[in-house]
Design a protein around this motif. Structure first.
Motif, PDB file in Angstrom:
ATOM      1  N   SER A 119     -30.367  51.285  11.723  1.00 44.86           N
ATOM      2  CA  SER A 119     -29.554  51.123  12.929  1.00 44.86           C
ATOM      3  C   SER A 119     -28.994  49.714  13.048  1.00 44.86           C
ATOM      4  O   SER A 119     -28.112  49.470  13.856  1.00 44.86           O
ATOM      5  N   GLU A 120     -29.495  48.785  12.247  1.00 38.35           N
ATOM      6  CA  GLU A 120     -29.045  47.394  12.325  1.00 38.35           C
ATOM      7  C   GLU A 120     -27.565  47.245  11.993  1.00 38.35           C
ATOM      8  O   GLU A 120     -26.903  46.381  12.533  1.00 38.35           O
ATOM      9  N   LYS A 141     -22.622  49.876  15.114  1.00 35.40           N
ATOM     10  CA  LYS A 141     -22.124  49.357  16.390  1.00 35.40           C
ATOM     11  C   LYS A 141     -23.024  49.894  17.491  1.00 35.40           C
ATOM     12  O   LYS A 141     -23.505  51.016  17.422  1.00 35.40           O
ATOM     13  N   GLN A 142     -23.203  49.130  18.538  1.00 44.24           N
ATOM     14  CA  GLN A 142     -24.042  49.561  19.650  1.00 44.24           C
ATOM     15  C   GLN A 142     -23.235  50.248  20.744  1.00 44.24           C
ATOM     16  O   GLN A 142     -23.788  50.781  21.692  1.00 44.24           O
ATOM     17  N   SER A 143     -21.920  50.220  20.618  1.00 42.08           N
ATOM     18  CA  SER A 143     -21.073  50.945  21.570  1.00 42.08           C
ATOM     19  C   SER A 143     -19.976  51.655  20.788  1.00 42.08           C
ATOM     20  O   SER A 143     -19.658  51.300  19.664  1.00 42.08           O
ATOM     21  N   CYS A 166     -21.914  53.993  13.872  1.00 42.47           N
ATOM     22  CA  CYS A 166     -21.972  53.986  15.333  1.00 42.47           C
ATOM     23  C   CYS A 166     -23.317  54.512  15.847  1.00 42.47           C
ATOM     24  O   CYS A 166     -23.633  55.687  15.665  1.00 42.47           O
ATOM     25  N   GLN A 167     -24.076  53.655  16.493  1.00 44.21           N
ATOM     26  CA  GLN A 167     -25.390  54.040  17.013  1.00 44.21           C
ATOM     27  C   GLN A 167     -25.291  55.137  18.079  1.00 44.21           C
ATOM     28  O   GLN A 167     -26.066  56.098  18.026  1.00 44.21           O
TER      29      GLN A 167
END
Length: 90
Positions: free
Chosen positions: A8-9, A12-14, A48-49
């Protein structure tokens, strides 16, 4: 799809267009024909997370529904009583 296929690193968090991406992922899960769907899916999940999480949540929900929901025959007595009530109301 393996839940641990990539870290997950690097994601993107969004998501720029969450609703469009989620609709695409659900279409893929529904088995709709989408050109290059495996490649599109893998690209989304790798980058993309939110898409990654949504996909795996939807996949898990669908698996639970498949295994837990089954068709059960309706008892004949119940069917007859419902028909009688409908006739009484008419």
């Amino acid at each position: 799809m393996d839940n641990n296929s990539s870290s997950s690193e690097g994601r993107k968090q969004s998501c720029a267009d969450v609703s469009k991406c989620f609709q695409l992922l659900e279409s893929i899960l529904d088995g709709e024909h989408i050109p290059n769907s495996k490649e599109v899916l893998q690209e989304k999940l790798d980058k993309c997370q939110p898409c990654f999480q949504h996909f795996h949540l939807e996949q898990a929900i669908r698996e639970v529904l498949k295994t837990k929901c089954s068709k059960q025959a309706t008892p004949n007595e119940l069917v007859l009583r419902i028909r009688e009530k409908i006739q009484e109301i008419k």
